[in-house]
Scaffold this motif. Structure first.
Motif, PDB file in Angstrom:
ATOM      1  N   TYR A 141       0.884  56.728  28.605  1.00 10.48           N
ATOM      2  CA  TYR A 141       0.051  55.593  28.332  1.00 10.48           C
ATOM      3  C   TYR A 141      -1.040  55.704  27.550  1.00 10.48           C
ATOM      4  O   TYR A 141      -1.466  55.002  26.651  1.00 10.48           O
ATOM      5  CB  TYR A 141      -0.789  55.198  29.720  1.00 10.48           C
ATOM      6  CG  TYR A 141       0.344  54.355  30.464  1.00 10.48           C
ATOM      7  CD1 TYR A 141       0.563  52.841  30.356  1.00 10.48           C
ATOM      8  CD2 TYR A 141       1.088  54.862  31.786  1.00 10.48           C
ATOM      9  CE1 TYR A 141       1.663  52.362  31.072  1.00 10.48           C
ATOM     10  CE2 TYR A 141       1.948  54.157  32.482  1.00 10.48           C
ATOM     11  CZ  TYR A 141       2.205  53.021  31.945  1.00 10.48           C
ATOM     12  OH  TYR A 141       3.116  52.352  33.069  1.00 10.48           O
ATOM     13  N   LEU A 142      -1.580  57.111  27.345  1.00  8.51           N
ATOM     14  CA  LEU A 142      -2.322  57.514  26.350  1.00  8.51           C
ATOM     15  C   LEU A 142      -1.957  57.408  24.838  1.00  8.51           C
ATOM     16  O   LEU A 142      -2.533  57.056  23.763  1.00  8.51           O
ATOM     17  CB  LEU A 142      -3.063  58.675  26.543  1.00  8.51           C
ATOM     18  CG  LEU A 142      -4.093  59.114  27.728  1.00  8.51           C
ATOM     19  CD1 LEU A 142      -4.556  60.491  28.096  1.00  8.51           C
ATOM     20  CD2 LEU A 142      -5.108  58.010  27.739  1.00  8.51           C
ATOM     21  N   ARG A 143      -0.663  57.916  24.863  1.00  7.19           N
ATOM     22  CA  ARG A 143       0.294  57.576  23.457  1.00  7.19           C
ATOM     23  C   ARG A 143       0.395  56.202  23.024  1.00  7.19           C
ATOM     24  O   ARG A 143       0.294  55.715  21.949  1.00  7.19           O
ATOM     25  CB  ARG A 143       1.480  58.300  23.513  1.00  7.19           C
ATOM     26  CG  ARG A 143       1.625  59.764  23.673  1.00  7.19           C
ATOM     27  CD  ARG A 143       3.102  60.382  23.225  1.00  7.19           C
ATOM     28  NE  ARG A 143       3.884  60.173  24.345  1.00  7.19           N
ATOM     29  CZ  ARG A 143       4.100  60.884  25.498  1.00  7.19           C
ATOM     30  NH1 ARG A 143       3.333  62.050  25.575  1.00  7.19           N
ATOM     31  NH2 ARG A 143       4.800  60.402  26.356  1.00  7.19           N
ATOM     32  N   LYS A 144       0.524  55.291  24.242  1.00 11.14           N
ATOM     33  CA  LYS A 144       0.390  53.681  23.757  1.00 11.14           C
ATOM     34  C   LYS A 144      -0.922  53.407  23.174  1.00 11.14           C
ATOM     35  O   LYS A 144      -1.006  52.588  22.231  1.00 11.14           O
ATOM     36  CB  LYS A 144       0.994  53.125  24.836  1.00 11.14           C
ATOM     37  CG  LYS A 144       2.182  53.124  25.398  1.00 11.14           C
ATOM     38  CD  LYS A 144       2.565  52.223  26.531  1.00 11.14           C
ATOM     39  CE  LYS A 144       4.134  52.507  27.068  1.00 11.14           C
ATOM     40  NZ  LYS A 144       4.227  51.676  28.024  1.00 11.14           N
ATOM     41  N   GLU A 145      -1.624  53.966  23.623  1.00  9.13           N
ATOM     42  CA  GLU A 145      -3.293  53.567  23.204  1.00  9.13           C
ATOM     43  C   GLU A 145      -3.560  54.240  21.937  1.00  9.13           C
ATOM     44  O   GLU A 145      -4.229  53.442  21.087  1.00  9.13           O
ATOM     45  CB  GLU A 145      -4.215  53.952  24.023  1.00  9.13           C
ATOM     46  CG  GLU A 145      -4.228  53.461  25.484  1.00  9.13           C
ATOM     47  CD  GLU A 145      -5.021  52.380  25.698  1.00  9.13           C
ATOM     48  OE1 GLU A 145      -5.977  52.166  25.261  1.00  9.13           O
ATOM     49  OE2 GLU A 145      -4.591  51.138  26.284  1.00  9.13           O
ATOM     50  N   GLY A 146      -3.031  55.309  21.508  1.00  8.95           N
ATOM     51  CA  GLY A 146      -3.378  56.193  20.150  1.00  8.95           C
ATOM     52  C   GLY A 146      -2.364  55.754  19.125  1.00  8.95           C
ATOM     53  O   GLY A 146      -2.212  55.269  18.296  1.00  8.95           O
TER      54      GLY A 146
END
Length: 146
Positions: A141-146
């Motif tokens: 989910y952090l990769r989706k945000e960044g």
């Protein structure tokens, strides 16, 4: 019946420790900012997790770290650390069912085994999920945000 928010707060705390410990000092104030919960409540949960040997806390601004590898800590470990379950029983039975009623005097025989099975199923599922699973999902989910 509802499990208190202490469990989900504790899991949130672990996700923050894992995600931010290299960048920030993960303190109760830092965690309070992420959870939007009073730092006093965070400190109480941190104390419970520390008492269970799941985290290490350095006083002052030292921060919080996970005490064991993520794949060795299960949701069941966290649940047991922070939830106040009397005598290890998830379901609290009403105190004095009527002995004058055929249902009341037999309700323990009727329900006890069924409730034990429900608790065992829940605990088995909690034991199957580790903080490593949480870490992998958090990264996704952090990769989706960044």
């Amino acid at each position: 019946m509802q499990i208190s928010s202490r469990f989900t707060l504790a899991v949130h705390i672990f996700a923050c420790i894992d995600a931010f410990e290299g960048e920030y000092k993960v303190t109760s104030d830092f965690l309070a900012g992420s959870t939007n919960v009073n730092p006093v409540i965070i400190r109480k949960i941190l104390g419970q997790l520390k008492g269970a040997g799941l985290i290490s806390v350095a006083r002052g601004t030292g921060g919080t770290t996970v005490a064991r590898p993520l794949e060795e800590i299960t949701f069941l470990d966290i649940y047991r650390a922070v939830e106040c379950v009397e005598n290890g029983e998830l379901f609290h039975f009403h105190e004095n069912p009527s002995e004058n009623c055929p249902v009341g005097k037999n309700i323990h025989f009727i329900l006890d085994d069924k409730l034990r099975r429900v608790q065992e199923a829940m605990e088995k599922e909690l034991a199957s999920i580790t903080l490593e699973d949480l870490r992998l999902d958090t990264e996704k989910y952090l990769r989706k945000e960044g």
